[in-house]
Enzyme design. Structure first.
Site, PDB file in Angstrom:
ATOM      1  N   LYS A   1       0.848  -1.193   0.000  1.00 45.71           N
ATOM      2  CA  LYS A   1       0.000   0.000   0.000  1.00 45.71           C
ATOM      3  C   LYS A   1       0.883   1.241   0.000  1.00 45.71           C
ATOM      4  CE  LYS A   1      -3.911  -1.846   2.648  1.00 45.71           C
ATOM      5  NZ  LYS A   1      -4.933  -1.694   1.604  1.00 45.71           N
TER       6      LYS A   1
ATOM      7  N   ARG B   1     -10.234 -11.631   1.570  1.00 43.99           N
ATOM      8  CA  ARG B   1     -11.052 -12.698   0.985  1.00 43.99           C
ATOM      9  C   ARG B   1     -10.348 -14.038   1.053  1.00 43.99           C
ATOM     10  NH1 ARG B   1     -11.352  -9.268  -4.431  1.00 43.99           N
ATOM     11  NH2 ARG B   1     -11.030  -7.662  -2.841  1.00 43.99           N
TER      12      ARG B   1
HETATM   13  N1  BES Z   1      -8.095  -3.846   4.306  1.00 43.55           N
HETATM   14  C1  BES Z   1      -8.290  -3.402   2.987  1.00 43.55           C
HETATM   15  C2  BES Z   1      -9.616  -2.660   2.791  1.00 43.55           C
HETATM   16  C3  BES Z   1      -9.821  -1.383   3.560  1.00 43.55           C
HETATM   17  C4  BES Z   1      -9.718  -0.167   2.922  1.00 43.55           C
HETATM   18  C5  BES Z   1     -10.177  -1.403   4.892  1.00 43.55           C
HETATM   19  C6  BES Z   1      -9.928   1.006   3.621  1.00 43.55           C
HETATM   20  C7  BES Z   1     -10.391  -0.216   5.589  1.00 43.55           C
HETATM   21  C8  BES Z   1     -10.279   0.984   4.949  1.00 43.55           C
HETATM   22  C9  BES Z   1      -8.268  -4.586   2.035  1.00 43.55           C
HETATM   23  O1  BES Z   1      -7.472  -5.651   2.413  1.00 43.55           O
HETATM   24  C10 BES Z   1      -7.717  -4.093   0.752  1.00 43.55           C
HETATM   25  O2  BES Z   1      -6.568  -3.744   0.712  1.00 43.55           O
HETATM   26  N2  BES Z   1      -8.535  -4.085  -0.303  1.00 43.55           N
HETATM   27  C11 BES Z   1      -8.117  -3.633  -1.572  1.00 43.55           C
HETATM   28  C12 BES Z   1      -8.598  -4.627  -2.589  1.00 43.55           C
HETATM   29  C13 BES Z   1      -8.037  -4.409  -3.958  1.00 43.55           C
HETATM   30  C14 BES Z   1      -6.563  -4.729  -3.985  1.00 43.55           C
HETATM   31  C15 BES Z   1      -8.776  -5.283  -4.928  1.00 43.55           C
HETATM   32  C16 BES Z   1      -8.742  -2.269  -1.823  1.00 43.55           C
HETATM   33  O3  BES Z   1      -9.887  -2.056  -1.399  1.00 43.55           O
HETATM   34  O4  BES Z   1      -8.076  -1.414  -2.381  1.00 43.55           O
HETATM   35 MN    MN Z   2      -5.473  -5.442   1.803  1.00 48.29          MN
END
Ligand code: BES
Ligand code: MN
Ligand code: ZN
Length: 494
Positions: A271, A345
């Site tokens: 990230k 997931r």
């Molecule tokens: N933990 C994150 C989602 C999240 C985003 C939680 C903001 C709380 C606040 C999740 O694991 C994630 O990183 N999701 C990605 C998925 C993508 C790579 C398809 C996302 O939402 O960007």
């Molecule tokens: Mn994630």
């Protein structure tokens, strides 16, 4: 926060604030009228000179009222009498507390003549939720910046009956605050094994807690969950919590499954640094499930329930899983890991499959801070509800209304399912950007094995950095605990 129910003749001294309710658009009545009289009409004049109408959410703070020893009177708007309900009562407690928490008084006396014991309990419940603070790591905060109120006395017709009614709300508040604490804890303190220890400690409330380590999970074939934790020096854990409260001990249980990513760096699909610290909250689903199980046990709910938490840390490392890796889930289905940041997931895939096979539950509900896309879809006040079962979805929506943990139904369109098909494995872990929370739900659906199921994407609601809700101080919300407790109480008990 010390809360007690006392008789109407309780005195309010110099270090006290007195709260009284005011009905919208009506002349002062009840306790407010009494105070107005002894103070020579100071409340009437204060209202006449301002914009306070008694609408819900309004408060009016009157300092050093003439004729009284109390340091302040706070008028609390109750809205129109026909709309007054449990939620109004709860919010009145929260608003009263918030209005005077840092004024210097150490005691709040809320005078509530004529309201039933159960309503008085709701007022106290609102105070407990509003007074939450996660300040254990603040060692230099000046005392004049901290809340001054340490005690709340609610003056009622029948203090004994109110105290009795508050037992249930009080344990529900304990459970919500337990979940908030878990979400607030930083990831150097709350890693999977520490989370598991705190859940294990819930055994004292009558819950049965088992912890599976990596060795056991490997035997079970949980390649998706283990793959997520592969780059972490912390051991991945699976917590299995059971509450057996049904009259028929062998009654089919209901099941809750929580995403417990103690920290989500994104892994090799790292990230960006902006706001990454918020990913200490990526175990909000697991915290909600643990809190809900706590609530059920504390009130000895007449239900058999299972809570399963996938506890893991998603880190980049020489040993971390890579984009392009193919993992085999416990179900036997294979997954091409396109993006290591779509890890929730993968955690749920094995946890849900395990739950379905071992417990054959009546239904499964998973809670997960799963996608940023749900925040884009629904904003910060609504959680996303996806379900393959109409009855379960309806019961959840009802519980959502009643509890204030608000959900909005999202679709599971069959034609989008192919968007996560893969050329090298049975599926891939991400679809295209549009509809990101939907393809995430469709991925999870492939692991529920025909069990009635609902998925709650709470990435939107687990954490409120700038809360405007009186019962939710900014930070961890505890979203989901009340919802699940209410769902069980209204639809699945007895
Ligand atoms: N933990 C994150 C989602 C999240 C985003 C939680 C903001 C709380 C606040 C999740 O694991 C994630 O990183 N999701 C990605 C998925 C993508 C790579 C398809 C996302 O939402 O960007
Ligand atoms: Mn994630
Ligand atoms: Zn995540």
């Amino acid at each position: 926060m010390k809360i007690e129910f006392v008789a109407h003749d309780v005195e309010a001294g110099q270090s006290c604030a007195v709260a009284v309710g005011v009905i919208e658009g009506a002349p002062l009545g009840g306790a407010a009228a009494g105070l107005d009289e002894v103070s020579g009409g100071v409340l009437t004049r204060a209202i006449a000179g301002g914009r306070f109408t008694g609408a819900t959410g309004q408060t009016l703070n009157v300092v050093a009222p003439h004729g009284l020893t109390a340091a302040r009177i706070v008028l609390v708007g109750l809205g129109k009498p026909e709309a007054f309900d449990d939620q109004t009562a709860e919010f009145s407690g929260a608003h009263a507390y918030n209005a005077i928490k840092t004024t210097g008084v150490d005691t709040l006396v809320f005078r509530t003549p004529g309201i039933p014991a159960a309503r008085a309990a709701q007022v106290a419940f609102g105070v407990r939720l509003a007074a939450y603070r996660f300040d254990k790591y603040r060692t230099t905060e000046k005392s004049d910046k901290k809340p001054s109120v340490a005690k709340v006395k609610i003056a009622v017709d029948d203090p004994k009956a109110a105290a009795k009614a508050f037992k249930h709300e009080s344990s529900l508040a304990d459970a919500i605050l337990f979940a908030r604490d878990l979400v607030s804890e930083p990831a150097n303190i709350l890693y999977p094994e520490e989370f598991a220890r705190r859940v294990k400690a819930l055994g004292k409330h009558g819950l049965d807690v088992e912890i599976l380590g990596e060795k056991e999970m490997k035997k079970l074939g949980m390649g998706a969950l283990l793959g997520v934790g592969q780059g972490s020096v912390r051991e991945t854990q699976l917590a299995v919590i059971q509450w057996n409260g049904a009259k028929n001990a062998s009654a089919q249980p209901i099941a809750f499954v929580g995403k417990g990513v103690c920290f989500d760096t994104g892994g090799i699909s790292l990230k960006s640094p902006d706001g990454m610290e918020e990913m200490i909250t990526d175990m909000g689903g697991a915290a909600a499930v643990a809190g809900a199980m706590y609530a059920l046990a504390a009130r000895k709910a007449k239900v058999n329930a299972v809570g399963i938490l996938g506890l893991v840390e998603n880190m980049p490392d020489g040993n971390a899983q890579r984009p392009g890796d193919v993992v085999t889930t416990m179900s036997g289905q294979t997954v091409e890991v396109i993006n290591t940041d779509a890890e929730g997931r993968l955690v749920l895939a094995d946890a849900l499959w395990y739950c379905a096979q071992r417990f054959k539950p009546r239904f499964m509900i998973d809670l997960a801070t799963l996608t940023g896309a749900i925040v884009v879809s629904l904003g910060k006040d609504l959680g996303g509800l996806f379900s393959n079962d109409e009855t379960l979805a309806e019961n959840l929506l009802k519980a959502s209304k009643a509890s204030g943990d608000t959900l909005w139904r999202m679709p599971l369109p069959a034609q989008y399912d192919r968007l996560i098909d893969s050329a090298v494995a049975d599926m891939k872990n991400v679809g295209p950007r549009p509809g990101g929370s939907i393809t995430a739900a469709l991925f999870i659906q492939r692991f529920v094995d025909k069990t009635p199921w609902a998925h709650l994407d709470i990435a939107s609601t687990a954490w409120k950095p700038n809360s405007t809700v009186a019962t939710i101080p900014s930070g961890a919300t505890g979203f989901g605990v009340r919802l699940l407790d209410r769902l069980v109480a209204d639809s699945y008990e007895g």
